[in-house]
Design a protein around this motif. Sequence first.
Motif, short mmCIF file in Angstrom:
data_model
loop_
_atom_site.label_atom_id
_atom_site.label_comp_id
_atom_site.label_asym_id
_atom_site.label_seq_id
_atom_site.Cartn_x
_atom_site.Cartn_y
_atom_site.Cartn_z
N SER A 10 0.81 -1.22 0.00
CA SER A 10 0.00 0.00 0.00
C SER A 10 0.85 1.27 0.00
CB SER A 10 -0.99 0.00 1.17
OG SER A 10 -0.31 -0.12 2.40
N LYS A 11 1.98 1.27 0.69
CA LYS A 11 2.83 2.47 0.71
C LYS A 11 3.41 2.74 -0.67
CE LYS A 11 6.28 4.82 3.49
NZ LYS A 11 7.14 4.69 4.69
N ASP A 12 3.88 1.70 -1.34
CA ASP A 12 4.40 1.87 -2.70
C ASP A 12 3.30 2.34 -3.65
OD1 ASP A 12 6.97 1.09 -1.97
OD2 ASP A 12 6.58 -1.02 -2.41
N ASP A 13 2.09 1.81 -3.47
CA ASP A 13 0.96 2.24 -4.30
C ASP A 13 0.67 3.72 -4.08
OD1 ASP A 13 0.73 -0.31 -5.31
OD2 ASP A 13 -0.89 -0.89 -3.93
N LEU A 14 0.72 4.17 -2.83
CA LEU A 14 0.49 5.59 -2.55
C LEU A 14 1.58 6.45 -3.20
CD1 LEU A 14 -1.14 7.77 -0.95
CD2 LEU A 14 0.59 7.50 0.82
N LYS A 15 2.81 5.97 -3.15
CA LYS A 15 3.92 6.73 -3.75
C LYS A 15 3.81 6.82 -5.27
CE LYS A 15 7.37 6.04 -0.16
NZ LYS A 15 8.69 5.47 0.15
N SER A 16 3.00 5.95 -5.87
CA SER A 16 2.82 6.01 -7.32
C SER A 16 1.73 7.00 -7.73
CB SER A 16 2.48 4.62 -7.87
OG SER A 16 1.15 4.25 -7.54
N PHE A 17 1.00 7.56 -6.75
CA PHE A 17 0.00 8.59 -7.06
C PHE A 17 0.70 9.82 -7.63
CE2 PHE A 17 -3.50 7.63 -3.62
CZ PHE A 17 -3.65 6.34 -4.11
N PRO A 18 0.00 10.62 -8.43
CA PRO A 18 0.56 11.92 -8.83
C PRO A 18 0.87 12.75 -7.57
CG PRO A 18 -1.41 11.42 -10.09
CD PRO A 18 -1.31 10.38 -9.02
N ASP A 19 1.82 13.66 -7.68
CA ASP A 19 2.29 14.41 -6.51
C ASP A 19 1.17 15.04 -5.70
OD1 ASP A 19 4.89 13.70 -7.04
OD2 ASP A 19 5.43 15.62 -7.99
N ALA A 20 0.24 15.72 -6.34
CA ALA A 20 -0.83 16.41 -5.61
C ALA A 20 -1.70 15.42 -4.84
CB ALA A 20 -1.69 17.24 -6.57
N ALA A 21 -2.03 14.31 -5.46
CA ALA A 21 -2.86 13.29 -4.80
C ALA A 21 -2.09 12.63 -3.66
CB ALA A 21 -3.32 12.24 -5.82
N MET A 22 -0.79 12.38 -3.86
CA MET A 22 0.03 11.78 -2.82
C MET A 22 0.14 12.71 -1.62
SD MET A 22 3.91 10.25 -3.00
CE MET A 22 4.53 11.76 -3.70
N HIS A 79 -5.09 -0.44 1.70
CA HIS A 79 -5.00 -0.42 0.24
C HIS A 79 -5.06 1.01 -0.26
CE1 HIS A 79 -5.23 -1.85 -3.80
NE2 HIS A 79 -6.55 -1.81 -3.94
N CYS A 80 -4.25 1.33 -1.27
CA CYS A 80 -4.26 2.63 -1.94
C CYS A 80 -4.37 2.37 -3.44
CB CYS A 80 -2.97 3.39 -1.68
SG CYS A 80 -2.62 3.70 0.07
N PHE A 81 -5.25 3.09 -4.11
CA PHE A 81 -5.45 2.84 -5.54
C PHE A 81 -6.11 4.03 -6.22
CE2 PHE A 81 -9.17 1.45 -3.30
CZ PHE A 81 -10.25 1.75 -4.12
N GLN A 82 -5.98 4.05 -7.55
CA GLN A 82 -6.70 5.03 -8.34
C GLN A 82 -8.02 4.40 -8.77
OE1 GLN A 82 -4.71 6.67 -11.77
NE2 GLN A 82 -6.36 8.13 -12.14
N LYS A 83 -9.07 5.12 -8.58
CA LYS A 83 -10.39 4.60 -8.92
C LYS A 83 -10.66 4.89 -10.39
CE LYS A 83 -14.86 4.19 -6.88
NZ LYS A 83 -15.78 4.62 -5.88
N LYS A 84 -11.03 3.85 -11.11
CA LYS A 84 -11.22 3.97 -12.56
C LYS A 84 -12.70 4.08 -12.95
CE LYS A 84 -6.83 3.11 -13.50
NZ LYS A 84 -5.92 3.99 -14.11
N THR A 85 -13.59 3.58 -12.09
CA THR A 85 -15.03 3.59 -12.39
C THR A 85 -15.78 4.13 -11.17
OG1 THR A 85 -15.38 1.35 -11.55
CG2 THR A 85 -14.82 1.56 -13.90
N GLN A 86 -17.07 4.35 -11.33
CA GLN A 86 -17.90 4.85 -10.24
C GLN A 86 -17.91 3.88 -9.06
OE1 GLN A 86 -19.15 7.83 -10.44
NE2 GLN A 86 -20.42 7.89 -8.61
N LYS A 87 -17.98 2.59 -9.35
CA LYS A 87 -18.04 1.56 -8.33
C LYS A 87 -16.64 1.01 -8.06
CE LYS A 87 -20.39 -2.76 -7.29
NZ LYS A 87 -21.26 -3.82 -7.76
N THR A 88 -16.32 0.80 -6.78
CA THR A 88 -15.03 0.21 -6.43
C THR A 88 -14.99 -1.24 -6.93
OG1 THR A 88 -14.91 1.61 -4.47
CG2 THR A 88 -13.46 -0.31 -4.52
#
Length: 105
Positions: A10-22, A79-88
């Motif tokens: 999860s930490k690595d996933d968060l670090k992959s977010f764009p800077d503003a989101a991270m 868990h950290c992730f980018q949401k791609k659709t309305q529903k998880t």
Amino acid sequence: MKRVIWKGHSKDDLKSFPDAAMDNAGHQIFRVQCGLDPMDWKPMPTIGVGVKEIRIREANGAFRVIYLATRPEAVYVLHCFQKKTQKTSSQDLHLARDRLKSVLR
């Protein structure tokens, strides 16, 4: 202030977010560590009791951080992730449930 325990990658996933989101996610997790609610969140009872989701909207999309803060010893980031659709997605829900089980053992 509670410490943070990162489950899985999860930490690595968060670090992959764009800077503003991270940066925003880090600030929201800090609020949780201090006993405050994040600015935008919702309960996630389908994952487990006490599990919440931090909701982040940036120009690059929607991002989520699923965590458990009810344990006295730490805030568990499941868990950290980018949401791609309305529903998880069921895959994201399943991963968070599995990581929650490891916390509760």
